[in-house]
Each structure stands twice: as structure tokens, then as C-alpha cells.
Design an enzyme around this catalytic site. Structure first.
Site, PDB file in Angstrom:
ATOM      1  N   ASN A  13      34.718   0.296  18.866  1.00  0.00           N
ATOM      2  CA  ASN A  13      33.446   1.017  18.932  1.00  0.00           C
ATOM      3  C   ASN A  13      33.312   1.843  17.640  1.00  0.00           C
ATOM      4  O   ASN A  13      33.972   2.858  17.456  1.00  0.00           O
ATOM      5  CB  ASN A  13      33.450   1.921  20.176  1.00  0.00           C
ATOM      6  CG  ASN A  13      32.180   2.743  20.308  1.00  0.00           C
ATOM      7  OD1 ASN A  13      31.550   3.079  19.322  1.00  0.00           O
ATOM      8  ND2 ASN A  13      31.834   3.068  21.543  1.00  0.00           N
ATOM      9  N   ASP A  72      39.606   6.633  25.695  1.00  0.00           N
ATOM     10  CA  ASP A  72      38.832   6.068  26.800  1.00  0.00           C
ATOM     11  C   ASP A  72      37.960   7.190  27.330  1.00  0.00           C
ATOM     12  O   ASP A  72      38.440   8.286  27.619  1.00  0.00           O
ATOM     13  CB  ASP A  72      39.725   5.501  27.907  1.00  0.00           C
ATOM     14  CG  ASP A  72      38.931   4.501  28.739  1.00  0.00           C
ATOM     15  OD1 ASP A  72      38.572   3.435  28.189  1.00  0.00           O
ATOM     16  OD2 ASP A  72      38.624   4.801  29.911  1.00  0.00           O
TER      17      ASP A  72
HETATM   18  P1  ITT Z   1      36.626   0.807  23.081  1.00  0.00           P
HETATM   19  O1  ITT Z   1      37.117   0.466  24.469  1.00  0.00           O
HETATM   20  O2  ITT Z   1      36.783  -0.317  22.095  1.00  0.00           O
HETATM   21  O3  ITT Z   1      37.212   2.100  22.574  1.00  0.00           O
HETATM   22  P2  ITT Z   1      34.102   1.282  24.421  1.00  0.00           P
HETATM   23  O4  ITT Z   1      32.735   1.705  23.944  1.00  0.00           O
HETATM   24  O5  ITT Z   1      34.184   0.086  25.339  1.00  0.00           O
HETATM   25  O6  ITT Z   1      35.025   1.066  23.141  1.00  0.00           O
HETATM   26  P3  ITT Z   1      35.085   2.951  26.585  1.00  0.00           P
HETATM   27  O7  ITT Z   1      35.644   1.822  27.368  1.00  0.00           O
HETATM   28  O8  ITT Z   1      35.886   4.209  26.452  1.00  0.00           O
HETATM   29  O9  ITT Z   1      34.767   2.522  25.085  1.00  0.00           O
HETATM   30  O10 ITT Z   1      33.641   3.290  27.175  1.00  0.00           O
HETATM   31  C1  ITT Z   1      33.004   4.405  26.732  1.00  0.00           C
HETATM   32  C2  ITT Z   1      31.556   4.375  27.166  1.00  0.00           C
HETATM   33  O11 ITT Z   1      31.226   5.682  27.646  1.00  0.00           O
HETATM   34  C3  ITT Z   1      30.655   4.120  25.977  1.00  0.00           C
HETATM   35  O12 ITT Z   1      30.360   2.757  25.829  1.00  0.00           O
HETATM   36  C4  ITT Z   1      29.439   4.968  26.307  1.00  0.00           C
HETATM   37  O13 ITT Z   1      28.632   4.247  27.221  1.00  0.00           O
HETATM   38  C5  ITT Z   1      30.047   6.157  27.045  1.00  0.00           C
HETATM   39  N1  ITT Z   1      30.423   7.234  26.116  1.00  0.00           N
HETATM   40  C6  ITT Z   1      31.681   7.630  25.765  1.00  0.00           C
HETATM   41  N2  ITT Z   1      31.626   8.621  24.863  1.00  0.00           N
HETATM   42  C7  ITT Z   1      30.325   8.849  24.618  1.00  0.00           C
HETATM   43  C8  ITT Z   1      29.633   9.732  23.760  1.00  0.00           C
HETATM   44  O14 ITT Z   1      30.277  10.543  22.929  1.00  0.00           O
HETATM   45  N3  ITT Z   1      28.299   9.702  23.776  1.00  0.00           N
HETATM   46  C9  ITT Z   1      27.632   8.872  24.577  1.00  0.00           C
HETATM   47  N4  ITT Z   1      28.197   7.979  25.398  1.00  0.00           N
HETATM   48  C10 ITT Z   1      29.546   7.966  25.429  1.00  0.00           C
END
Ligand code: ITT
Length: 202
Positions: A13, A72
């Protein structure tokens, strides 16, 4: 100038990497899984942020040398019983599709009086396939009815942090990075690494 130590973020991400780099890029050379073709795709089969953070950190640190940090994270909405939580990334039905995720959140929250929510971030620091420590950060806030602002990513246009009247997307990077769930977890990681390197040099 001394070379900065490398910190590899176990993520694909780009928004997470950019935020982490902007927060500690002066002290660490921040890279992520996209820089290492040997990094496996990691199935996030855990049911907690910590389990998923472990899967990502250990999976990457088995194949990449140096400090590996996973993140995460997700949004917990009280009126939805804590959803989307660990499943924040695929809430709208398609992994990583932020517009779909936001559309579902708006739909599910329509007409609800209780708007409290929080972002949670769990980070695992690993090296050579072993967990070294884990950290977590939370930022409380509320969900609004219509998306506002253009910065940030994910649920940022729908989330107003406590003490503010604008969304993370309207507040922008500098404010978000001063108080976000990710900033709070990362501050602990930075302290931990600093103490460790002081100990090593004594
Ligand atoms: P990685 O697993 O590759 O790190 P990912 O985007 O799939 O990337 P996660 O499984 O941790 O990461 O899911 C995090 C989700 O939560 C992300 O896709 C957003 O929808 C939300 N999220 C997390 N942090 C956020 C932030 O700072 N602002 C807005 N949404 C956020």
C-alpha cells in the site's frame, strides 16, 4: 552524512509507505515490499490486527535482510459493532477498492445517530523471520455522512478525528501524521529502535 539504516515496510500500500516515510524518512531509508521481487503475496488469514501484522512482518522478514515493519490497520465503527475492523480493506466487496469501501460505509451509517469510530494500527517489527516487538496506535473520531476532502486514502474523507471539525482528507498530511493511529504506533517503533541502537553503541 552517515548512511541511514534501512527499514522495510511489509506493505504494498503506497499510501502507508508514503506516510511512514514522511514521518521517519529523515532517520531511516524507508523501502517496501514493492522494492523486493522475492517478497511473497501474504494471505491475511488472521482475525485480529496483530495476527495479520505478524503474518506480513514474518513473511517478508524471512526473505529480506534487515529491519522489517508491518502495519495492519483499519477502522472500527461503534454503530456497526466494530466493523469493518480487520476487514476494512475489502468492506465494499473488492480488496483495496476505497471508493466501494466508502460507499458501503456511507450506506450502512445512513440515518444512524451514533457516529463514533476509531482507526487502529498494529505494527510488528521483525528480523530474520522472528518477531522482535509489536506496537499499536489508535485515533478516536467520528464518521460523517458525505465524503469531504481530497488528501490521504481509504476512509480518510469520512473520518473526523476527535478535537477537529474537518476530515483527515481535509486536514491534510501534516496534521494527519501528527495524530493518526499510524503516527502513534510509529512513534513507539522509533523510540524502540533508538533505544536499541543506543544500547548497542554502549
Ligand atoms: P497491506 O496489507 O499491503 O499493508 P492494505 O491496504 O491491504 O495494505 P490492511 O490490510 O492493513 O492494508 O488494511 C487497511 C485498510 O484500512 C485500508 O485499505 C483502508 O481501507 C483502511 N485504513 C487503514 N489506515 C487508514 C488510514 O490511515 N486512512 C484511511 N483508511 C485507512
Amino acid at each position: 552524512m552517515q548512511a541511514r539504516p534501512r527499514l522495510i515496510v511489509a506493505t504494498r500500500n503506497a499510501h502507508k509507505t508514503a506516510e511512514i516515510r514522511s514521518m521517519i524518512g529523515d532517520r531511516y531509508e524507508v523501502l517496501d515490499a514493492t522494492h523486493f521481487p522475492q517478497c511473497p503475496e501474504i494471505d491475511e488469514t488472521g482475525t485480529t490486527f496483530l495476527e495479520n501484522a505478524r503474518l506480513k512482518a514474518l513473511g517478508v522478514s524471512r526473505v529480506v535482510e534487515g529491519w522489517v515493519l508491518s502495519d495492519d490497520s483499519g477502522l472500527e465503527v461503534d454503530a456497526l459493532g466494530g466493523a469493518p475492523g480487520v476487514w476494512s480493506s475489502s468492506f465494499g466487496g473488492e480488496e483495496g477498492n476505497h471508493p466501494l469501501n466508502n460507499a458501503r460505509l456511507i450506506r450502512e451509517m445512513a440515518g444512524k445517530f451514533e457516529r463514533r469510530a476509531r482507526f487502529r494500527c498494529t505494527m510488528v517489527l521483525a528480523r530474520s523471520g522472528e518477531e522482535v516487538a509489536h506496537f499499536s496506535g489508535v485515533v478516536e473520531g467520528r464518521i460523517i455522512e458525505v465524503a469531504r476532502g481530497s488528501e490521504g486514502f481509504g476512509y480518510d474523507p469520512l473520518f473526523i478525528p476527535e478535537g477537529y471539525s474537518e476530515t483527515f482528507s481535509e486536514l491534510g498530511e501534516e496534521v494527519k501524521n501528527s495524530l493518526s493511529h499510524r503516527a502513534r504506533a510509529l512513534a513507539q517503533v522509533a523510540d524502540f529502535l533508538r533505544d536499541l541502537s543506543r544500547g548497542e553503541s554502549n
